[in-house]
Design an enzyme around this catalytic site. Structure first.
Site, short mmCIF file in Angstrom:
data_model
loop_
_atom_site.label_atom_id
_atom_site.label_comp_id
_atom_site.label_asym_id
_atom_site.label_seq_id
_atom_site.Cartn_x
_atom_site.Cartn_y
_atom_site.Cartn_z
CB THR A 109 -5.49 3.98 -21.51
OG1 THR A 109 -5.74 4.06 -22.95
CG2 THR A 109 -6.85 4.37 -20.89
CE1 TYR A 157 -4.17 0.90 -0.29
CE2 TYR A 157 -4.70 -1.21 0.79
CZ TYR A 157 -5.01 -0.12 0.30
OH TYR A 157 -6.37 0.11 -0.15
NE ARG A 182 -8.26 -2.81 -19.18
CZ ARG A 182 -8.93 -2.95 -20.16
NH1 ARG A 182 -8.78 -3.61 -20.90
NH2 ARG A 182 -9.62 -1.92 -20.35
CD GLU A 193 -4.75 5.82 0.77
OE1 GLU A 193 -4.63 6.44 1.81
OE2 GLU A 193 -5.47 4.90 0.84
CG ASP A 244 -8.94 10.56 -23.90
OD1 ASP A 244 -8.03 9.66 -23.72
OD2 ASP A 244 -9.70 10.37 -23.26
CE LYS A 277 -8.38 2.29 -25.13
NZ LYS A 277 -8.54 3.10 -23.77
N1 DSN Z 1 -11.70 3.21 -24.59
C1 DSN Z 1 -12.73 2.62 -25.14
C2 DSN Z 1 -12.51 1.70 -26.44
O1 DSN Z 1 -12.19 2.57 -27.28
O2 DSN Z 1 -12.36 0.72 -26.44
C3 DSN Z 1 -13.44 2.05 -24.24
O3 DSN Z 1 -13.97 2.91 -23.01
#
Ligand code: DSN
Length: 432
Positions: free
Chosen positions: A239, A67, A248, A69, A213, A242
Site C-alpha cells: 500500500t 477515465y 490510500r 482504462e 507484502d 502507511k
Molecule cells: N493493513 C491492515 C492494517 O494493518 O491495519 C488492515 O488491512
C-alpha cells in the site's frame, strides 16, 4: 515532563474548505471534526500516518475527472496527454526508489493488489501460502474468511510460541510439503525484521512465486531502515499510505519477466479505470520519499518504536517477540488483566488511538482479543523523538491501569496531557 521545542511542520490557513462548507455544511463539519481529532490525539495505529499538504492537494485535483482504462500509451479512452505522463512519472519514481524492474501503480488498495497477484499466478483451488492472520499476517494472505482463503486452498504458517519469531525451518517444511503456487511473506502485526533471503530460498525450493507484502514497512524500506525485498521477491506488493506516507492506494512491483502477467491481472483482470488523482498523489509521495529527510524520518520511526518498547517493558508490559525492529509494537495485555478491546477503548477516551489486536496463540476471540497494536509512523511525522517516548509509554500505562479500574478521571487527565503535547507538534496537512 520536559519536552524540547518542536519545529512547526505545517501552518495551513483557516477556512480550508470554503466550497465544501458552502455546498454541504453538514459534511464540512464532519471533515472539520476529523481534522480536529487527528490534530489533538496521539495516533498510534501503525498502518496510519499524516500525508503532507502536497499529497493532500494532489489527491484532490481535477485528475479525478478522467477515465483512463489501460496503461500509458495503450488506453481505451482519448484525452490522455496528461494522465499518461502522470502515471509514467509515478511508475518511474517507484522503480527508482525501490530499484524494481517494473511498477504498476494502479491497484486501488492493498487487498485488490494482492488479489491481482493471485489472479496472475494461480487458479481457483490452487494451494497458496501465507502467514496466519492471528499470527500477524493479513487477511489476503490466504486466511479463510477472505476470498483468498476460500477461492484458493490457503495453508498458513505462524510464529514460535516461545519467542514470537518466525521459524524459517517450519516455513520451509510446510512449503515443501504443500508446494504452494504463491508464497506470501510480510504481514500486519510483525514487529521484527523479515528475512527476505530466507523466504526466497524456501520459495525457490518449493517452486513458488514469492510475494513480499511490504505494506507496513514500505517507507522503512525506502528510507533504508529495513532491508529491501526487491532483490529476493518475484513480486513486491505494497500500500502507499502507511509508513510510505502517501495517499490510500497501492503498487505492485515485480521482475521484468512478471510485468505482463501483473499488468494484465490488475487491468483488465480485476479493475477498471485507475484513480488518477491517487496516482498523482502517489507520485508526490514517492518524490518526498526519495528526499534525504525521508531517510531520517524512516530511521526515527524505528528509533521511536524501540524507545516506546523500552518504556513499556520498563513498566512491566509484555511485548510479542520481546520488542521491535521496525515501526510497531504488539502488546500482550494478558498479565495486566485487561482485554485488548477494553484497553483500546479506554486509550481512545484518553486521546491515544490504537487498535485491539490478536496476539499469537491468543485464547480470546478476534473481536475482543488479548492485545493492542501500536506504532510510531504518525507521531514521528509530527516531529516526536525518542526522548518523548517515555512519556507516551507512561500515558499508555496509566490508561491501561485506568481501563481495569474504570478510572475515568485518570483517562481525562491523560487526555489533557496528550492534547497539550500534540498542540506543540502540529500535524502535517492539518489546521493548527
Ligand atoms: N493493513 C491492515 C492494517 O494493518 O491495519 C488492515 O488491512
Amino acid at each position: 515532563m520536559t519536552i524540547s521545542a518542536p519545529v512547526p511542520v505545517a501552518t495551513p490557513a483557516p477556512g480550508r474548505h470554503p466550497a465544501l462548507a458552502a455546498t454541504d455544511p453538514e459534511l464540512a463539519a464532519l471533515v472539520g471534526a476529523e481534522e480536529r481529532l487527528q490534530a489533538e490525539t496521539l495516533r498510534l495505529i501503525p498502518s496510519e500516518n499524516y500525508v503532507s499538504a502536497a499529497v493532500l492537494e494532489a489527491s484532490g485535483t481535477v485528475l479525478q475527472n478522467k477515465y483512463s482504462e489501460g496503461y500509458p500509451g495503450r488506453r481505451y479512452y482519448e484525452g490522455q496527454q496528461v494522465i499518461d505522463q502522470v502515471e509514467r512519472l509515478a511508475g518511474d519514481r517507484a522503480r527508482a526508489l525501490f530499484g524494481a524492474d517494473h511498477a504498476n501503480v494502479q491497484p486501488y488498495s492493498g487487498s485488490p493488489a494482492n488479489l491481482a497477484v493471485y489472479l496472475a499466478f494461480a487458479q481457483p483451488g490452487d494451494t497458496v501460502m501465507g502467514m496466519a492472520l492471528p499470527m500477524g499476517g493479513h487477511l489476503t494472505h490466504g486466511w479463510g474468511v477472505s476470498a483468498t482463503g476460500s477461492w484458493f486452498r490457503g495453508v498458513q504458517y505462524g510464529v514460535r510460541r516461545d519467542d514470537g519469531l518466525i521459524d524459517y525451518d517450519q516455513v520451509r517444511d510446510l512449503a515443501l510439503k504443500e508446494r504452494p503456487k504463491v508464497l506470501f511473506c510480510g504481514g500486519t502485526a510483525l514487529p521484527r525484521t523479515i528475512d527476505f533471503a530466507a523466504f526466497a530460498r524456501i520459495a525457490e525450493e518449493a517452486g513458488a512465486v514469492l510475494v513480499a507484502d511490504i505494506a507496513h514497512i514500505a517507507g522503512l524500506v525506502a528510507g533504508g531502515a529495513h532491508p529491501s525485498p526487491v532483490p529476493y521477491a518475484d513480486v513486491v506488493s505494497t500500500t502507499t499510505h502507511k509508513t510510505l506516507r502517501g495517499p490510500r492506494g497501492a503498487m505492485l512491483m515485480c521482475r521484468e519477466e512478471h510485468a505482463r502477467a501483473i499488468d494484465k491481472a490488475v487491468f483488465p483482470g480485476l479493475q477498471g479505470g485507475p484513480h488518477n488523482q491517487t496516482t498523482a498523489a502517489i507520485a508526490v509521495a514517492l518524490h518526498e520519499a526519495a528526499a534525504p529527510d525521508f531517510r531520517a524520518y524512516a530511521h526515527t520511526v524505528v528509533a521511536n518504536a524501540r524507545a516506546l518498547a523500552d518504556g513499556l517493558l520498563a513498566r512491566g508490559f509484555e511485548l510479542v517477540s520481546g520488542g521491535t525492529d521496525n515501526h510497531l509494537v504488539l502488546v500482550d495485555l494478558t498479565s495486566r488483566d485487561v482485554p485488548g478491546k477494553t484497553a483500546a477503548k479506554a486509550l481512545d477516551r484518553a486521546g491515544i488511538v490504537v487498535n485491539y489486536n490478536t496476539v499469537p496463540f491468543d485464547p480470546r476471540k478476534p473481536f475482543d482479543p488479548s492485545g493492542i497494536r501500536i506504532g510510531t509512523p504518525s507521531l514521528t511525522s509530527r516531529g516526536l523523538l525518542p526522548e518523548h517516548m517515555d512519556a507516551v509509554a507512561g500515558w499508555i500505562d496509566r490508561s491501561v491501569t485506568a481501563a481495569r479500574t474504570g478510572d475515568e478521571p485518570a483517562l481525562a487527565a491523560v487526555r489533557a496531557e496528550v492534547a497539550e503535547l500534540m498542540a506543540a507538534y502540529p500535524a502535517p496537512g492539518l489546521p493548527v
